[in-house]
Design an enzyme around this catalytic site. Structure first.
Site, PDB file in Angstrom:
ATOM      1  N   ASN A  45      10.011 -12.869   7.988  1.00 37.18           N
ATOM      2  CA  ASN A  45      10.596 -12.405   6.727  1.00 37.18           C
ATOM      3  C   ASN A  45      11.339 -13.524   6.010  1.00 37.18           C
ATOM      4  O   ASN A  45      11.240 -13.681   4.794  1.00 37.18           O
ATOM      5  CB  ASN A  45      11.559 -11.247   6.984  1.00 37.18           C
ATOM      6  CG  ASN A  45      10.865  -9.954   7.366  1.00 37.18           C
ATOM      7  OD1 ASN A  45       9.655  -9.840   7.240  1.00 37.18           O
ATOM      8  ND2 ASN A  45      11.627  -8.994   7.835  1.00 37.18           N
ATOM      9  N   ARG A 386      -4.928  -5.017   0.249  1.00 39.10           N
ATOM     10  CA  ARG A 386      -4.978  -5.678   1.556  1.00 39.10           C
ATOM     11  C   ARG A 386      -5.881  -4.853   2.467  1.00 39.10           C
ATOM     12  O   ARG A 386      -5.792  -3.625   2.484  1.00 39.10           O
ATOM     13  CB  ARG A 386      -3.597  -5.787   2.205  1.00 39.10           C
ATOM     14  CG  ARG A 386      -2.552  -6.527   1.405  1.00 39.10           C
ATOM     15  CD  ARG A 386      -1.272  -6.723   2.240  1.00 39.10           C
ATOM     16  NE  ARG A 386      -0.105  -6.958   1.408  1.00 39.10           N
ATOM     17  CZ  ARG A 386       0.215  -8.119   0.861  1.00 39.10           C
ATOM     18  NH1 ARG A 386      -0.567  -9.151   1.055  1.00 39.10           N
ATOM     19  NH2 ARG A 386       1.295  -8.251   0.119  1.00 39.10           N
ATOM     20  N   ARG A 416      -0.191 -11.334  -2.675  1.00 40.68           N
ATOM     21  CA  ARG A 416       0.457 -12.525  -2.134  1.00 40.68           C
ATOM     22  C   ARG A 416       0.217 -12.692  -0.634  1.00 40.68           C
ATOM     23  O   ARG A 416       0.394 -11.777   0.150  1.00 40.68           O
ATOM     24  CB  ARG A 416       1.970 -12.481  -2.415  1.00 40.68           C
ATOM     25  CG  ARG A 416       2.716 -13.704  -1.926  1.00 40.68           C
ATOM     26  CD  ARG A 416       4.142 -13.705  -2.416  1.00 40.68           C
ATOM     27  NE  ARG A 416       4.241 -14.218  -3.769  1.00 40.68           N
ATOM     28  CZ  ARG A 416       5.006 -13.676  -4.707  1.00 40.68           C
ATOM     29  NH1 ARG A 416       5.684 -12.593  -4.452  1.00 40.68           N
ATOM     30  NH2 ARG A 416       5.061 -14.213  -5.911  1.00 40.68           N
ATOM     31  N   HIS A 446      -2.153  -2.499  -7.827  1.00 36.12           N
ATOM     32  CA  HIS A 446      -1.455  -2.205  -6.580  1.00 36.12           C
ATOM     33  C   HIS A 446      -1.624  -0.744  -6.162  1.00 36.12           C
ATOM     34  O   HIS A 446      -1.088  -0.316  -5.147  1.00 36.12           O
ATOM     35  CB  HIS A 446       0.041  -2.545  -6.755  1.00 36.12           C
ATOM     36  CG  HIS A 446       0.828  -2.540  -5.505  1.00 36.12           C
ATOM     37  ND1 HIS A 446       1.778  -1.578  -5.225  1.00 36.12           N
ATOM     38  CD2 HIS A 446       0.826  -3.376  -4.437  1.00 36.12           C
ATOM     39  CE1 HIS A 446       2.334  -1.827  -4.049  1.00 36.12           C
ATOM     40  NE2 HIS A 446       1.773  -2.905  -3.539  1.00 36.12           N
ATOM     41  N   TYR A 479       2.794   0.926   9.746  1.00 37.54           N
ATOM     42  CA  TYR A 479       3.483   1.359   8.528  1.00 37.54           C
ATOM     43  C   TYR A 479       3.425   2.884   8.411  1.00 37.54           C
ATOM     44  O   TYR A 479       2.393   3.495   8.689  1.00 37.54           O
ATOM     45  CB  TYR A 479       2.803   0.789   7.287  1.00 37.54           C
ATOM     46  CG  TYR A 479       2.932  -0.697   7.072  1.00 37.54           C
ATOM     47  CD1 TYR A 479       2.857  -1.218   5.783  1.00 37.54           C
ATOM     48  CD2 TYR A 479       3.105  -1.594   8.116  1.00 37.54           C
ATOM     49  CE1 TYR A 479       2.955  -2.586   5.549  1.00 37.54           C
ATOM     50  CE2 TYR A 479       3.202  -2.954   7.904  1.00 37.54           C
ATOM     51  CZ  TYR A 479       3.119  -3.448   6.623  1.00 37.54           C
ATOM     52  OH  TYR A 479       3.215  -4.794   6.401  1.00 37.54           O
ATOM     53  N   ARG A 575      14.423   1.221   1.958  1.00 40.75           N
ATOM     54  CA  ARG A 575      14.228   0.339   3.109  1.00 40.75           C
ATOM     55  C   ARG A 575      14.730  -1.072   2.852  1.00 40.75           C
ATOM     56  O   ARG A 575      15.385  -1.669   3.690  1.00 40.75           O
ATOM     57  CB  ARG A 575      12.747   0.267   3.491  1.00 40.75           C
ATOM     58  CG  ARG A 575      12.503  -0.491   4.797  1.00 40.75           C
ATOM     59  CD  ARG A 575      11.045  -0.863   4.970  1.00 40.75           C
ATOM     60  NE  ARG A 575      10.711  -2.075   4.240  1.00 40.75           N
ATOM     61  CZ  ARG A 575       9.549  -2.280   3.621  1.00 40.75           C
ATOM     62  NH1 ARG A 575       8.639  -1.347   3.601  1.00 40.75           N
ATOM     63  NH2 ARG A 575       9.311  -3.405   2.993  1.00 40.75           N
ATOM     64  N   HIS A 603       7.386   2.787   4.647  1.00 38.30           N
ATOM     65  CA  HIS A 603       6.656   2.218   3.516  1.00 38.30           C
ATOM     66  C   HIS A 603       6.338   3.187   2.376  1.00 38.30           C
ATOM     67  O   HIS A 603       6.069   2.743   1.255  1.00 38.30           O
ATOM     68  CB  HIS A 603       5.345   1.600   4.035  1.00 38.30           C
ATOM     69  CG  HIS A 603       4.658   0.712   3.064  1.00 38.30           C
ATOM     70  ND1 HIS A 603       3.499   1.068   2.408  1.00 38.30           N
ATOM     71  CD2 HIS A 603       4.970  -0.530   2.605  1.00 38.30           C
ATOM     72  CE1 HIS A 603       3.111   0.094   1.617  1.00 38.30           C
ATOM     73  NE2 HIS A 603       3.982  -0.894   1.709  1.00 38.30           N
TER      74      HIS A 603
END
Length: 707
Positions: A45, A386, A416, A446, A479, A575, A603
């Site tokens: 992170n 993703r 990213r 997204h 997730y 979160r 998530h």
């Protein structure tokens, strides 16, 4: 009231989130191996934080300083803010090492010894037996040295081009009299596992683990002797974190695919955002690095332990008892799916909601797989942000083309750190005959959408999926995310309209059910909050429940402040970043916020508006950030099935009862845990599993009764 009092800075808030990750590494109730892995997550992170957020702050300072029209402006506030970020990072780094040391000590207590080869204590020479040293020599000769080609540094060496953003290196000094020859060795962690497990000697109970870095360091002579003459040799670790941004030009004769490939190459040469180095590195080496890499800001330098790239510890192996790591849950079958012969019959019976990782992701992969060969299916559309390295979904899409289906895939190339993978998938799908689109150049796509078109009784019928998470098989085991499958005619058509908008952004569509960024999200969210304000002003119950990863959009925060001041009761689960400051008298004293960090990564984005008792429930792909509301394609979807609405609300209520893994988000974001007091301990992630298990049993009973 000053902005600084009513908005918490998002970068500092992000560091508070990462501190919550570090708390998990420190929590003695977390299994030991998982605590070590949380150290790796924390480190990973932090790498991304420097690549993206710190790099962005530095870029703003540099651009401001270069503004020739404003040469007299005072940029000290920006620099002070950067100093504040670095100071907090330093405080967290100081916390990190004792936590890691304690974890390694407990490993040794469990007969797992991670040997660190300190040159002063000569650990390898003291603790390894002759047999183990011989094994290590053979291992190095056969498995390691063939992957090592040192860069011999000269005046012609462009060091920045030799350092990969994701690599770890040893800077080697070969000393001969007063001369020093410098060399650079990359640790081959992609070719060789970073954790080397030593074979046990007969009767030995301790399992020893060595770091690949140390093995390379231990055998430096084997690499350089016979080629160089030197009296002394030593090496110190180096790791470079680069700015993750890159520029793409607007040349019309380049495809977006080519532009993205070029942009990734630019990233390899981007400015250093952080240079990590062994704090014991001699000054002459550090001076060389600073000059060669043009590091002028001392804040870019991060002295630390010799073991850089701690994120590899995310994959630290468990060599002891199974109690040392988390016990995996057994993902549930959704009875609303398995009771029927195929996914389409199931969805025709009623909307289906699954919640990963509690439910099997197989329900979605089966939905796509069955569509790929179902004779009634004519078209499949999906947008990808993703996906897994070995994606079953993409395999099914390729097979669908072979079965003469029309397949459209919108690939977001700018996801990213997944850009390279997505470029590869795009090329492979194009070669397979899939119609690949790259969305809208100015907007990231997204949303988490899939739509399947079938011919049923000579009529066109659409089956839609709207989710909060990516179509990623591996992530779905880690997730938490909601997926809604529906045949609702108007919702399905609106999902199809989103795909049309992505392909033809100049067209305008009406969305009566979906909340779509950047077209309707801000207006619709304001309306939903304003409705609760109006109810409160009429002395009715105004209430909002919100769960998102990040809350930093000032327009939405101001609307929530207005709602709180009007008497609307607001509770939130955030979160990550949270710029809203709860508990300000007259402004946010009706707002309560918690954050949960636990075994699974929280998530989903969920919104519940009381609506005078007729609760409106939405799931969404969008966080409450300006980029998600105004600068991306995002989709929120209402949940109409009353049973599914109740389940989402029940799940949220369990999370608000958490007194084991919930932290209070307050004005200082100091991560105080919610205290259990005299209440029964509730760990929401485990309680949710038990709740959903009971709901699946109930569904099974009800579906059987309908037979």
């Amino acid at each position: 009231m000053k902005d600084s009092r009513i908005y918490f800075d998002k970068e500092l808030s992000w560091l508070s989130f990462n501190e919550r990750v570090l708390q998990e590494a420190q929590d003695p109730n977390v299994p030991l191996i998982e605590r070590i892995r949380f150290l790796g997550i924390y480190s990973s992170n932090l790498d991304e934080f420097f690549r993206v957020r710190v790099a962005n702050v530095r870029r703003k300072i540099l651009l401001a300083q270069a503004d020739i029209e404003d040469t007299q402006a005072d940029h000290s506030a920006d620099q002070e803010f950067l100093d504040e970020i670095i100071e907090k990072v330093t405080r967290l780094t100081d916390k990190f090492q004792p936590i890691a040391n304690q974890a390694f000590k407990e490993l040794a207590d469990n007969n797992i010894e991670l040997l660190f080869n300190d040159e002063k204590s000569k650990v390898f020479k003291k603790q390894l037996t002759k047999k183990q040293k011989n094994w290590l020599q053979t291992f190095f000769n056969h498995q390691v040295i063939r992957h090592i080609t040192p860069i011999i540094i000269s005046s012609n060496t462009h060091l920045a081009r030799c350092l990969d953003d994701d690599g770890i290196y040893l800077l080697v000094g070969l000393k001969q009299a007063d001369d020093v020859q410098l060399a650079l060795i990359e640790i081959p962690r992609e070719e060789v596992n970073r954790f080397i497990i030593l074979p046990k000697d007969k009767g030995e109970t301790v399992q020893r683990v060595l770091m690949l870095d140390d093995i390379v360091h231990y055998f430096l002579d084997d690499i350089f002797s016979g080629i160089f003459e030197y009296e002394d040799i030593d090496a110190y670790s180096v790791k470079l974190t680069r700015d993750a941004e890159y520029d793409l030009n607007d040349e019309l004769d380049q495809s977006l695919l080519d532009k993205m490939s070029r942009g990734l190459k630019q990233r390899l040469h981007a400015a250093p955002a952080r240079l990590g180095y062994d704090r014991h590195m001699p000054q002459y080496m550090l001076k060389f690095l600073k000059k060669a890499l043009k590091v002028r800001d001392e804040n870019n330098l991060v002295p630390g332990v010799r073991y850089r790239h701690f994120k590899d510890f995310i994959s630290f192996p468990n060599l002891g008892d199974e109690s040392l790591e988390k016990q995996e849950i057994e993902a549930l079958d959704s009875q609303r799916f398995v009771h029927f012969n195929n996914a389409f019959d199931a969805i025709s019976n009623g909307d289906v909601l699954v919640y990963y990782p509690y439910h099997k992701f197989r329900h979605f992969t089966d939905f796509v797989r069955q569509a790929s060969y179902d004779p009634a299916v004519t078209h499949i559309k999906i947008n990808i942000y993703r996906v897994a390295k070995k994606s079953e979904i993409i395999h099914s899409l390729i097979e669908a083309v072979k079965n003469s289906k029309q397949v459209t895939v919108v690939v977001e190339l700018r996801a990213r750190f997944d850009e390279e993978a997505n470029i590869g998938w795009a090329k492979r799908m194009k070669d397979a005959g899939i119609h690949v689109e790259f969305g809208i150049e100015s907007l990231k796509v997204h949303s988490k959408l899939c739509i399947v078109t079938r011919i049923e009784n000579e009529k066109v019928v659409k089956y839609a999926h709207i989710g909060t998470g990516n179509f990623h098989e591996k992530n779905a085991r880690i997730y938490t995310d909601f997926s809604l499958f529906t045949k609702h005619k108007e919702i399905a058509q609106e999902v199809d309209n989103v795909f049309s908008f992505i392909a033809h952004s100049y067209k305008r569509f009406r969305f009566n059910h979906l909340i779509v960024s950047p077209l309707t999200s801000r207006r619709r969210l304001y309306q939903l909050v304003d409705n609760e304000i109006a109810l409160a002003q009429e002395n009715k119950v105004g209430a909002i429940t919100l769960k998102v990863n990040n809350l930093v959009d000032k327009g939405l925060i101001d609307r929530l402040y207005k709602a709180s001041a009007a008497g609307v009761k607001i509770r939130m689960i955030i979160r990550g970043m949270c710029s809203l400051v709860p508990g300000i008298s007259g402004v946010s004293d009706n707002i309560d916020i918690i954050s949960i960090v636990d075994q699974f990564l929280e998530h989903p984005r969920v919104m519940v508006f009381n609506n005078d008792g007729d609760q409106q429930v939405y799931i969404s792909s969008a966080d409450w950030m300006e980029r998600n509301i105004d600068q991306r394609v995002e989709v929120g979807c209402p949940i109409y099935d009353p049973v599914l609405k109740t389940r989402i609300i029940d799940v949220l209520n369990l999370q608000f009862q958490d007194n084991q893994k919930a932290r209070i988000i307050n004005a200082t974001q100091d991560n105080t845990y919610v205290k259990a007091g005299k209440q029964e301990p509730i760990r929401s992630q485990m309680a949710i599993y038990d709740y959903l298990l009971a709901q699946e049993k109930l569904d099974k009973k009800n579906l059987k009764a309908l037979e």
